[in-house]
Design a protein around this motif. Structure first.
Motif, PDB file in Angstrom:
ATOM      1  N   HIS A 204       0.361  -2.443 -11.008  1.00  0.00           N
ATOM      2  CA  HIS A 204      -0.077  -2.117  -9.650  1.00  0.00           C
ATOM      3  C   HIS A 204      -1.200  -3.061  -9.207  1.00  0.00           C
ATOM      4  N   LEU A 205      -2.128  -3.360 -10.105  1.00  0.00           N
ATOM      5  CA  LEU A 205      -3.211  -4.286  -9.780  1.00  0.00           C
ATOM      6  C   LEU A 205      -2.661  -5.659  -9.411  1.00  0.00           C
ATOM      7  N   GLN A 206      -1.656  -6.115 -10.139  1.00  0.00           N
ATOM      8  CA  GLN A 206      -1.067  -7.422  -9.859  1.00  0.00           C
ATOM      9  C   GLN A 206      -0.455  -7.460  -8.461  1.00  0.00           C
ATOM     10  N   LYS A 207       0.221  -6.388  -8.064  1.00  0.00           N
ATOM     11  CA  LYS A 207       0.804  -6.336  -6.716  1.00  0.00           C
ATOM     12  C   LYS A 207      -0.290  -6.367  -5.652  1.00  0.00           C
ATOM     13  N   LEU A 208      -1.356  -5.613  -5.873  1.00  0.00           N
ATOM     14  CA  LEU A 208      -2.467  -5.587  -4.919  1.00  0.00           C
ATOM     15  C   LEU A 208      -3.155  -6.951  -4.850  1.00  0.00           C
ATOM     16  N   LYS A 209      -3.309  -7.579  -5.986  1.00  0.00           N
ATOM     17  CA  LYS A 209      -3.958  -8.890  -6.033  1.00  0.00           C
ATOM     18  C   LYS A 209      -3.091  -9.943  -5.361  1.00  0.00           C
ATOM     19  N   SER A 210      -1.796  -9.932  -5.632  1.00  0.00           N
ATOM     20  CA  SER A 210      -0.876 -10.898  -5.021  1.00  0.00           C
ATOM     21  C   SER A 210      -0.851 -10.783  -3.507  1.00  0.00           C
ATOM     22  N   ALA A 211      -1.058  -9.572  -3.006  1.00  0.00           N
ATOM     23  CA  ALA A 211      -1.067  -9.342  -1.557  1.00  0.00           C
ATOM     24  C   ALA A 211      -2.414  -9.691  -0.927  1.00  0.00           C
ATOM     25  N   GLY A 212      -3.395 -10.059  -1.750  1.00  0.00           N
ATOM     26  CA  GLY A 212      -4.711 -10.411  -1.215  1.00  0.00           C
ATOM     27  C   GLY A 212      -5.543  -9.205  -0.835  1.00  0.00           C
TER      28      GLY A 212
ATOM     29  N   LEU B   1       0.812  -1.225   0.000  1.00  0.00           N
ATOM     30  CA  LEU B   1       0.000   0.000   0.000  1.00  0.00           C
ATOM     31  C   LEU B   1       0.842   1.270   0.000  1.00  0.00           C
ATOM     32  N   ALA B   2       2.131   1.148   0.253  1.00  0.00           N
ATOM     33  CA  ALA B   2       3.005   2.318   0.400  1.00  0.00           C
ATOM     34  C   ALA B   2       3.433   2.902  -0.948  1.00  0.00           C
ATOM     35  N   HIS B   3       2.485   3.083  -1.829  1.00  0.00           N
ATOM     36  CA  HIS B   3       2.745   3.723  -3.126  1.00  0.00           C
ATOM     37  C   HIS B   3       1.537   4.610  -3.423  1.00  0.00           C
ATOM     38  N   PRO B   4       1.756   5.859  -3.782  1.00  0.00           N
ATOM     39  CA  PRO B   4       0.632   6.785  -3.980  1.00  0.00           C
ATOM     40  C   PRO B   4      -0.407   6.301  -5.000  1.00  0.00           C
ATOM     41  N   VAL B   5       0.042   5.697  -6.087  1.00  0.00           N
ATOM     42  CA  VAL B   5      -0.913   5.226  -7.102  1.00  0.00           C
ATOM     43  C   VAL B   5      -1.751   4.077  -6.553  1.00  0.00           C
ATOM     44  N   ARG B   6      -1.120   3.150  -5.836  1.00  0.00           N
ATOM     45  CA  ARG B   6      -1.883   2.034  -5.272  1.00  0.00           C
ATOM     46  C   ARG B   6      -2.847   2.506  -4.198  1.00  0.00           C
ATOM     47  N   LEU B   7      -2.426   3.465  -3.384  1.00  0.00           N
ATOM     48  CA  LEU B   7      -3.354   4.033  -2.401  1.00  0.00           C
ATOM     49  C   LEU B   7      -4.560   4.663  -3.095  1.00  0.00           C
ATOM     50  N   CYS B   8      -4.303   5.407  -4.152  1.00  0.00           N
ATOM     51  CA  CYS B   8      -5.367   6.040  -4.915  1.00  0.00           C
ATOM     52  C   CYS B   8      -6.295   4.987  -5.533  1.00  0.00           C
ATOM     53  N   MET B   9      -5.716   3.924  -6.062  1.00  0.00           N
ATOM     54  CA  MET B   9      -6.515   2.863  -6.671  1.00  0.00           C
ATOM     55  C   MET B   9      -7.413   2.193  -5.630  1.00  0.00           C
ATOM     56  N   VAL B  10      -6.854   1.861  -4.488  1.00  0.00           N
ATOM     57  CA  VAL B  10      -7.629   1.195  -3.437  1.00  0.00           C
ATOM     58  C   VAL B  10      -8.733   2.117  -2.932  1.00  0.00           C
ATOM     59  N   LYS B  11      -8.417   3.383  -2.718  1.00  0.00           N
ATOM     60  CA  LYS B  11      -9.435   4.335  -2.271  1.00  0.00           C
ATOM     61  C   LYS B  11     -10.551   4.439  -3.309  1.00  0.00           C
ATOM     62  N   GLY B  12     -10.182   4.505  -4.584  1.00  0.00           N
ATOM     63  CA  GLY B  12     -11.183   4.566  -5.653  1.00  0.00           C
ATOM     64  C   GLY B  12     -12.044   3.325  -5.702  1.00  0.00           C
ATOM     65  N   LEU B  13     -11.433   2.154  -5.517  1.00  0.00           N
ATOM     66  CA  LEU B  13     -12.200   0.910  -5.509  1.00  0.00           C
ATOM     67  C   LEU B  13     -13.162   0.866  -4.332  1.00  0.00           C
ATOM     68  N   LEU B  14     -12.719   1.363  -3.195  1.00  0.00           N
ATOM     69  CA  LEU B  14     -13.601   1.389  -2.027  1.00  0.00           C
ATOM     70  C   LEU B  14     -14.787   2.325  -2.259  1.00  0.00           C
ATOM     71  N   GLU B  15     -14.543   3.445  -2.909  1.00  0.00           N
ATOM     72  CA  GLU B  15     -15.617   4.414  -3.168  1.00  0.00           C
ATOM     73  C   GLU B  15     -16.579   3.920  -4.243  1.00  0.00           C
ATOM     74  N   LYS B  16     -16.051   3.329  -5.299  1.00  0.00           N
ATOM     75  CA  LYS B  16     -16.858   2.919  -6.448  1.00  0.00           C
ATOM     76  C   LYS B  16     -17.411   1.506  -6.296  1.00  0.00           C
ATOM     77  N   GLY B  17     -16.768   0.681  -5.516  1.00  0.00           N
ATOM     78  CA  GLY B  17     -17.195  -0.707  -5.359  1.00  0.00           C
ATOM     79  C   GLY B  17     -16.360  -1.642  -6.198  1.00  0.00           C
ATOM     80  N   GLU B  18     -16.345  -1.414  -7.504  1.00  0.00           N
ATOM     81  CA  GLU B  18     -15.489  -2.185  -8.395  1.00  0.00           C
ATOM     82  C   GLU B  18     -15.257  -1.405  -9.682  1.00  0.00           C
TER      83      GLU B  18
END
Length: 92
Positions: A55-63, A18-35
């Protein structure tokens, strides 16, 4: 003190991902939008599709996120409730 090192290692790995600005932004956006799918994300983030996919692959690999296929598109959503709580605390 808690001697369960695996618990701390897991938490540290999640924070690293999560310690990357783009990934933080992506996760926040997914939480707001749902998917969202990759096309929507790279349009919103104004970043190349290949970068978003990495970035998606890193987030997915981390569960942290999971994907749901619909035809040719994969729609991603946050699947770890701890991340939801963490983002609420970090980003207001």
């Amino acid at each position: 003190m808690d001697n369960n090192v695996n618990h701390y290692n897991e938490a540290a790995e999640m924070l690293k991902v999560l310690a990357h600005p783009v990934r933080l932004c992506m996760v926040k956006g997914l939480l707001e939008k749902g998917e969202c799918n990759v096309s929507y994300m790279y349009t919103c983030l104004n970043a190349p599709q290949s970068t978003i996919s990495q970035h998606l692959q890193k987030l997915k690999s981390a569960g942290i996120i999971e994907g749901r296929r619909e035809g040719l598109e994969i729609y991603y959503s946050v699947c770890d409730e701890r991340v939801s709580e963490l983002i609420k605390i970090l980003i207001k």
